[in-house]
Design a protein around this motif. Structure first.
Motif, PDB file in Angstrom:
ATOM      1  N   SER A   1       0.896  -1.283  -0.029  1.00 45.13           N
ATOM      2  CA  SER A   1      -0.162   0.063   0.081  1.00 45.13           C
ATOM      3  C   SER A   1       0.797   1.369   0.041  1.00 45.13           C
ATOM      4  N   ARG A   2       2.239   1.164   0.121  1.00 44.47           N
ATOM      5  CA  ARG A   2       3.128   2.313   0.218  1.00 44.47           C
ATOM      6  C   ARG A   2       3.693   2.619  -0.764  1.00 44.47           C
ATOM      7  N   VAL A   3       3.932   1.586  -1.880  1.00 48.88           N
ATOM      8  CA  VAL A   3       4.582   1.761  -3.164  1.00 48.88           C
ATOM      9  C   VAL A   3       3.966   1.785  -4.366  1.00 48.88           C
ATOM     10  N   GLU A   4       4.091   2.789  -5.142  1.00 45.27           N
ATOM     11  CA  GLU A   4       3.231   2.832  -6.460  1.00 45.27           C
ATOM     12  C   GLU A   4       4.287   2.335  -7.349  1.00 45.27           C
TER      13      GLU A   4
ATOM     14  N   CYS B   1       8.622  -1.253   3.837  1.00 41.92           N
ATOM     15  CA  CYS B   1       9.737  -0.202   4.160  1.00 41.92           C
ATOM     16  C   CYS B   1      10.160   0.817   3.398  1.00 41.92           C
ATOM     17  N   GLY B   2       9.851   0.551   1.948  1.00 43.83           N
ATOM     18  CA  GLY B   2       9.976   1.569   0.758  1.00 43.83           C
ATOM     19  C   GLY B   2      11.581   1.506   0.358  1.00 43.83           C
ATOM     20  N   LEU B   3      12.455   0.513   0.829  1.00 40.87           N
ATOM     21  CA  LEU B   3      13.713   0.459   0.334  1.00 40.87           C
ATOM     22  C   LEU B   3      13.934   0.535  -0.887  1.00 40.87           C
ATOM     23  N   CYS B   4      13.024  -0.636  -1.512  1.00 40.77           N
ATOM     24  CA  CYS B   4      13.121  -0.847  -3.020  1.00 40.77           C
ATOM     25  C   CYS B   4      12.817   0.673  -3.976  1.00 40.77           C
ATOM     26  N   THR B   5      12.124   1.434  -3.293  1.00 40.29           N
ATOM     27  CA  THR B   5      11.726   2.599  -3.988  1.00 40.29           C
ATOM     28  C   THR B   5      13.081   3.750  -3.994  1.00 40.29           C
TER      29      THR B   5
END
Length: 76
Positions: free
Chosen positions: A4-7, A59-63
C-alpha cells in the motif's frame, strides 16, 4: 500481496533487479534475489510484473534504489 505504500509502474521496469538485491541484502544479509520480499518478472518472458511477498513490511527500500522510476513511494 499489494504494497500500500509503493506505487508501481511496470512499464518503466528495466528488470535490473536492484530492488530485489537490495531487499534481500537488507533482510537476509545476502545478495540473493530469490530471498527478496519483492519479485520482478523477468522482461524476457514478455510479461511485466512486480509483486510483493507476504513478508514485505512496506519499508520502501526498493523505491530508493529504483533508478528507472518503476517504484515510488505513494504520497501520503
Amino acid at each position: 500481496m499489494d504494497n500500500s505504500r509503493v506505487e508501481v509502474d511496470e512499464e518503466k521496469c528495466a528488470g535490473c533487479l536492484m530492488c530485489q538485491l537490495r531487499c534481500s541484502f537488507a533482510f537476509t544479509g545476502a545478495f540473493n534475489p530469490l530471498e527478496a520480499y519483492i519479485y520482478i518478472e523477468p522482461p524476457i518472458t514478455g510479461v511485466r510484473g512486480i509483486s510483493f511477498s507476504d513478508e514485505c513490511n512496506e519499508c520502501g527500500l526498493c523505491t530508493r534504489v529504483c533508478a528507472y522510476g518503476a517504484l515510488r513511494l505513494k504520497s501520503e
